[in-house]
Motif scaffolding. Sequence first.
Motif, PDB file in Angstrom:
ATOM      1  N   ARG A 103      -3.824 -35.286  65.496  1.00  0.00           N
ATOM      2  CA  ARG A 103      -4.535 -34.738  64.339  1.00  0.00           C
ATOM      3  C   ARG A 103      -4.907 -33.279  64.565  1.00  0.00           C
ATOM      4  O   ARG A 103      -5.236 -32.881  65.671  1.00  0.00           O
ATOM      5  N   ASP A 104      -4.924 -32.524  63.499  1.00  0.00           N
ATOM      6  CA  ASP A 104      -5.430 -31.158  63.475  1.00  0.00           C
ATOM      7  C   ASP A 104      -6.936 -31.258  63.187  1.00  0.00           C
ATOM      8  O   ASP A 104      -7.341 -31.969  62.267  1.00  0.00           O
ATOM      9  N   PHE A 105      -7.779 -30.551  63.961  1.00  0.00           N
ATOM     10  CA  PHE A 105      -9.227 -30.718  63.839  1.00  0.00           C
ATOM     11  C   PHE A 105      -9.776 -30.391  62.444  1.00  0.00           C
ATOM     12  O   PHE A 105     -10.539 -31.193  61.894  1.00  0.00           O
ATOM     13  N   PRO A 106      -9.420 -29.263  61.821  1.00  0.00           N
ATOM     14  CA  PRO A 106      -9.947 -29.014  60.463  1.00  0.00           C
ATOM     15  C   PRO A 106      -9.514 -30.089  59.454  1.00  0.00           C
ATOM     16  O   PRO A 106     -10.281 -30.449  58.557  1.00  0.00           O
ATOM     17  N   THR A 107      -8.315 -30.623  59.627  1.00  0.00           N
ATOM     18  CA  THR A 107      -7.844 -31.690  58.738  1.00  0.00           C
ATOM     19  C   THR A 107      -8.642 -32.962  58.981  1.00  0.00           C
ATOM     20  O   THR A 107      -8.976 -33.695  58.043  1.00  0.00           O
ATOM     21  N   TYR A 108      -8.993 -33.225  60.244  1.00  0.00           N
ATOM     22  CA  TYR A 108      -9.826 -34.376  60.578  1.00  0.00           C
ATOM     23  C   TYR A 108     -11.224 -34.221  59.980  1.00  0.00           C
ATOM     24  O   TYR A 108     -11.777 -35.170  59.417  1.00  0.00           O
ATOM     25  N   ALA A 151     -12.039 -32.555  57.340  1.00  0.00           N
ATOM     26  CA  ALA A 151     -11.908 -32.763  55.890  1.00  0.00           C
ATOM     27  C   ALA A 151     -11.834 -34.249  55.575  1.00  0.00           C
ATOM     28  O   ALA A 151     -12.458 -34.722  54.615  1.00  0.00           O
ATOM     29  N   PHE A 152     -11.096 -34.995  56.383  1.00  0.00           N
ATOM     30  CA  PHE A 152     -10.950 -36.436  56.171  1.00  0.00           C
ATOM     31  C   PHE A 152     -12.306 -37.141  56.242  1.00  0.00           C
ATOM     32  O   PHE A 152     -12.656 -37.927  55.359  1.00  0.00           O
ATOM     33  N   LEU A 153     -13.082 -36.859  57.282  1.00  0.00           N
ATOM     34  CA  LEU A 153     -14.395 -37.502  57.398  1.00  0.00           C
ATOM     35  C   LEU A 153     -15.383 -37.000  56.349  1.00  0.00           C
ATOM     36  O   LEU A 153     -16.230 -37.758  55.879  1.00  0.00           O
ATOM     37  N   THR A 154     -15.271 -35.739  55.965  1.00  0.00           N
ATOM     38  CA  THR A 154     -16.133 -35.206  54.907  1.00  0.00           C
ATOM     39  C   THR A 154     -15.855 -35.931  53.599  1.00  0.00           C
ATOM     40  O   THR A 154     -16.778 -36.327  52.879  1.00  0.00           O
ATOM     41  N   HIS A 155     -14.599 -36.159  53.298  1.00  0.00           N
ATOM     42  CA  HIS A 155     -14.251 -36.918  52.093  1.00  0.00           C
ATOM     43  C   HIS A 155     -14.718 -38.365  52.199  1.00  0.00           C
ATOM     44  O   HIS A 155     -15.092 -38.971  51.193  1.00  0.00           O
ATOM     45  N   THR A 156     -14.702 -38.920  53.401  1.00  0.00           N
ATOM     46  CA  THR A 156     -15.218 -40.283  53.596  1.00  0.00           C
ATOM     47  C   THR A 156     -16.694 -40.333  53.209  1.00  0.00           C
ATOM     48  O   THR A 156     -17.125 -41.226  52.479  1.00  0.00           O
ATOM     49  N   SER A 157     -17.474 -39.368  53.685  1.00  0.00           N
ATOM     50  CA  SER A 157     -18.902 -39.299  53.321  1.00  0.00           C
ATOM     51  C   SER A 157     -19.079 -39.153  51.815  1.00  0.00           C
ATOM     52  O   SER A 157     -19.939 -39.803  51.214  1.00  0.00           O
ATOM     53  N   PHE A 196      -8.481 -40.334  48.567  1.00  0.00           N
ATOM     54  CA  PHE A 196      -8.087 -39.104  49.254  1.00  0.00           C
ATOM     55  C   PHE A 196      -7.032 -39.456  50.298  1.00  0.00           C
ATOM     56  O   PHE A 196      -7.058 -40.537  50.881  1.00  0.00           O
ATOM     57  N   GLU A 197      -6.135 -38.500  50.535  1.00  0.00           N
ATOM     58  CA  GLU A 197      -5.123 -38.683  51.572  1.00  0.00           C
ATOM     59  C   GLU A 197      -4.761 -37.331  52.158  1.00  0.00           C
ATOM     60  O   GLU A 197      -4.638 -36.341  51.435  1.00  0.00           O
ATOM     61  N   ASN A 198      -4.631 -37.296  53.481  1.00  0.00           N
ATOM     62  CA  ASN A 198      -4.103 -36.129  54.172  1.00  0.00           C
ATOM     63  C   ASN A 198      -3.376 -36.646  55.422  1.00  0.00           C
ATOM     64  O   ASN A 198      -3.272 -37.860  55.599  1.00  0.00           O
ATOM     65  N   PRO A 199      -2.861 -35.766  56.284  1.00  0.00           N
ATOM     66  CA  PRO A 199      -2.113 -36.261  57.448  1.00  0.00           C
ATOM     67  C   PRO A 199      -2.921 -37.152  58.398  1.00  0.00           C
ATOM     68  O   PRO A 199      -2.339 -37.898  59.177  1.00  0.00           O
TER      69      PRO A 199
END
Length: 133
Positions: free
Chosen positions: A29-34, A36-42, A5-8
């Motif tokens: 960082r934008d909070f919703p994007t952050y 999403a990033f940690l959710t994908h990490t999980s 996964f990749e985002n800003p």
Amino acid sequence: MRLYFENPVGRLLEHPDGYALVQYAPGVRDFPTYQAFLTHTSQLLRRHGWHKLLADQRQMAPFTDEERNWIREFWLARSEDEGYELFGAILIPADVFAQLSLNMVMNDSQQSALTYRMFANEAEAVEWLQQQG
């Protein structure tokens, strides 16, 4: 390694040695994007049944209060509630303020399912991670 996964906020890679490589990008960082990033990490960790991650925070900007609270109250709390033990090797940010915010997050996480160590050297971080669980 395979890009998962990749985002800003950064990139999540599947390491062939059985852990997630979390590479944070520089900048605000934008909070919703952050989130999403940690959710994908999980999701990546659970998908493979992995319990280890290498978080490369060397270029990362400081955590915001909102991010810190969300990590503690949702992301780590969810892992703890599920009994999902995590091992994190963290490469220390270059930015002094990012180091301070990282220390605050790590202090917040002491009573969580996360066992972590912070490193300045990637080889040492990988070696420690490979010794866990």
